[in-house]
Motif scaffolding. Structure first.
Motif, mmCIF file in Angstrom:
data_model
loop_
_atom_site.group_PDB
_atom_site.id
_atom_site.type_symbol
_atom_site.label_atom_id
_atom_site.label_comp_id
_atom_site.label_asym_id
_atom_site.label_seq_id
_atom_site.Cartn_x
_atom_site.Cartn_y
_atom_site.Cartn_z
ATOM 1 N N GLY A 8 0.830 -1.197 0.000
ATOM 2 C CA GLY A 8 0.000 0.000 0.000
ATOM 3 C C GLY A 8 0.860 1.240 0.000
ATOM 4 O O GLY A 8 1.744 1.410 -0.830
ATOM 5 N N ARG A 148 -2.873 -2.389 -8.818
ATOM 6 C CA ARG A 148 -3.059 -1.464 -7.717
ATOM 7 C C ARG A 148 -3.362 -2.216 -6.425
ATOM 8 O O ARG A 148 -4.151 -3.163 -6.404
ATOM 9 C CB ARG A 148 -4.186 -0.480 -8.027
ATOM 10 C CG ARG A 148 -3.904 0.400 -9.233
ATOM 11 C CD ARG A 148 -5.122 1.260 -9.562
ATOM 12 N NE ARG A 148 -5.494 2.104 -8.439
ATOM 13 C CZ ARG A 148 -4.941 3.286 -8.179
ATOM 14 N NH1 ARG A 148 -3.996 3.764 -8.981
ATOM 15 N NH2 ARG A 148 -5.334 4.002 -7.145
ATOM 16 N N HIS A 149 -2.727 -1.764 -5.339
ATOM 17 C CA HIS A 149 -2.896 -2.414 -4.047
ATOM 18 C C HIS A 149 -4.343 -2.407 -3.589
ATOM 19 O O HIS A 149 -4.896 -3.446 -3.201
ATOM 20 C CB HIS A 149 -2.019 -1.722 -2.998
ATOM 21 C CG HIS A 149 -2.286 -2.185 -1.591
ATOM 22 N ND1 HIS A 149 -3.287 -1.624 -0.806
ATOM 23 C CD2 HIS A 149 -1.708 -3.157 -0.828
ATOM 24 C CE1 HIS A 149 -3.302 -2.227 0.368
ATOM 25 N NE2 HIS A 149 -2.357 -3.153 0.387
ATOM 26 N N ASP A 150 -4.995 -1.248 -3.611
ATOM 27 C CA ASP A 150 -6.341 -1.145 -3.062
ATOM 28 C C ASP A 150 -7.344 -1.996 -3.838
ATOM 29 O O ASP A 150 -8.244 -2.606 -3.249
ATOM 30 C CB ASP A 150 -6.792 0.318 -3.039
ATOM 31 C CG ASP A 150 -6.011 1.137 -2.023
ATOM 32 O OD1 ASP A 150 -5.225 0.549 -1.266
ATOM 33 O OD2 ASP A 150 -6.179 2.379 -2.002
ATOM 34 N N GLU A 151 -7.189 -2.055 -5.155
ATOM 35 C CA GLU A 151 -8.102 -2.869 -5.960
ATOM 36 C C GLU A 151 -7.886 -4.356 -5.678
ATOM 37 O O GLU A 151 -8.849 -5.122 -5.566
ATOM 38 C CB GLU A 151 -7.908 -2.572 -7.441
ATOM 39 C CG GLU A 151 -8.358 -1.167 -7.850
ATOM 40 C CD GLU A 151 -8.084 -0.883 -9.313
ATOM 41 O OE1 GLU A 151 -7.543 -1.770 -10.012
ATOM 42 O OE2 GLU A 151 -8.425 0.230 -9.770
ATOM 43 N N HIS A 153 -6.646 -5.590 -2.922
ATOM 44 C CA HIS A 153 -7.082 -5.794 -1.535
ATOM 45 C C HIS A 153 -8.592 -6.016 -1.486
ATOM 46 O O HIS A 153 -9.080 -6.948 -0.822
ATOM 47 C CB HIS A 153 -6.688 -4.565 -0.715
ATOM 48 C CG HIS A 153 -6.802 -4.732 0.772
ATOM 49 N ND1 HIS A 153 -7.989 -4.576 1.444
ATOM 50 C CD2 HIS A 153 -5.872 -5.058 1.716
ATOM 51 C CE1 HIS A 153 -7.793 -4.771 2.740
ATOM 52 N NE2 HIS A 153 -6.523 -5.074 2.926
ATOM 53 N N ALA A 154 -9.351 -5.189 -2.202
ATOM 54 C CA ALA A 154 -10.808 -5.325 -2.221
ATOM 55 C C ALA A 154 -11.230 -6.624 -2.904
ATOM 56 O O ALA A 154 -12.167 -7.301 -2.453
ATOM 57 C CB ALA A 154 -11.429 -4.122 -2.936
ATOM 58 N N ILE A 186 -5.494 0.435 9.291
ATOM 59 C CA ILE A 186 -6.065 1.265 8.245
ATOM 60 C C ILE A 186 -7.136 2.161 8.862
ATOM 61 O O ILE A 186 -7.993 1.711 9.617
ATOM 62 C CB ILE A 186 -6.667 0.396 7.137
ATOM 63 C CG1 ILE A 186 -5.555 -0.443 6.484
ATOM 64 C CG2 ILE A 186 -7.383 1.234 6.087
ATOM 65 C CD1 ILE A 186 -6.067 -1.423 5.454
#
Length: 232
Positions: A8, A148-151, A153-154, A186
């Motif tokens: 992240g 992408r990390h956030d994508e 992760h989700a 987070i």
């Protein structure tokens, strides 16, 4: 040696205590990995996959239709097995095929994504833990297109929840993603309180012990568990 992997907006430290641990990590292009925050999981963009440690409870993978046993030639490289584990295998006469390593593949209807469950953590999880053992189980998501990390992760959270709930309902196999220790919590924007501009003072109010205990537990429970917070 300590190796810092991207995670992240920060990094995850992997502590290598000896040559065995370093050898496991050096099998992979780890400098291209992104560690998914809060979990023992990595995004491998070149391989278009997510590899995550999980914990399975209830029935075994063997009882689910479609499970396959890994052929002997796909067993872990014995050169990477630590001496103590090798000695235990010899003592109990455990060869690779007798370990009964099993995997289950669940493909999406359109064929874009596939989720695999493995009865033994793969070497990528070893490398992330900085250890030369494969304790635990794993989930692998293939066909991941994001970098992408956030994508990622989700996607991991959503797919893991959907798969584990369905397996629990239909086969009695419950599972959860294995959490990592040491990551920064987070921020939870859904429950942010404004910060007072006044200095704190000894409060005059007193609260019921049971209610206060539940409230404080809910406010300090492990991050990213909003349901548990709500119940508290």
């Amino acid at each position: 040696m300590r190796v810092n992997l991207r995670s992240g907006r920060g990094f995850r430290s992997v502590n290598l205590m000896g040559g065995d641990e370093a050898a496991v990590l050096l099998q992979f292009p780890f400098e291209q990995w992104t560690v998914l925050q809060g979990y023992q999981a990595i995004l491998d963009p070149n391989g278009q996959r997510i590899v995550a440690a999980v914990t399975l409870r209830g029935t075994t993978l063997s009882n689910i239709p479609g499970v396959v046993i890994r052929p002997p030639e796909e067993e872990p490289n014995e050169e990477l097995v630590s001496g103590s584990v090798a000695e235990l295998r010899a003592a109990f006469r455990l060869s690779g095929p007798q370990l009964g390593l099993r995997s289950l593949t669940i493909a999406s209807a359109d064929g874009d994504l596939a989720v695999e469950l493995h009865s033994q953590a793969p070497a990528e999880i070893e490398a992330l833990r900085g250890s030369s053992n494969r304790i635990g189980q794993a989930m692998v998501i293939r066909g991941v297109s994001t970098h992408r990390h956030d994508e990622a992760h989700a996607l991991l959270e959503d797919l893991a929840a959907a798969v584990f709930i369905e397996l629990d309902r239909s086969y009695g196999l419950a599972g959860t993603l294995s959490r990592a220790t040491g990551d920064d919590p987070i921020q939870q924007e859904y429950d942010e309180e404004p910060i007072s501009s006044l200095p704190p003072r000894l409060p005059s109010a007193r609260y019921g012990r049971d209610a206060a205990s539940l409230y404080l537990y809910a406010r300090t429970v492990s991050f990213q568990l909003p349901l548990l917070e709500y119940l508290g």
